[in-house]
Scaffold this motif. Structure first.
Motif: not given
Length: 70
Positions: A22-32, A43-59
């Motif tokens: 599933x794609x869960x909306x959200x995860x960054x206030x600076x991008x979509x 038994x080990x799960x991680x939550x991955x955030x996928x930022x927009x390519x132009x996101x200042x936080x990601x950059x």
């Protein structure tokens, strides 16, 4: 007794399994951004955030990982 009562997944495991793929909306206030649940080991799960390519936080994260920092 067939043992099925001993093999019930933990409630959290059932929630994470339901979110797989599933794609869960959200995860960054600076991008979509959106988030996904990934299994890193049984038994080990991680939550991955996928930022927009132009996101200042990601950059900033990428720059910091490559020694650029802010």
């Amino acid at each position: 007794m067939n043992g099925s009562s001993f093999h019930q997944p933990a409630p959290a495991t059932a929630v994470f399994e339901a979110l797989m793929g599933q794609r869960i909306p959200g995860g960054c206030e600076d991008c979509d951004a959106y988030q996904t649940v990934e299994v890193t080991a049984p038994g080990i799960y991680s939550l991955q955030v996928h930022h927009d390519a132009t996101c200042p936080t990601y950059m900033a994260i990428v720059a910091a990982r490559h020694g650029g920092g802010r």
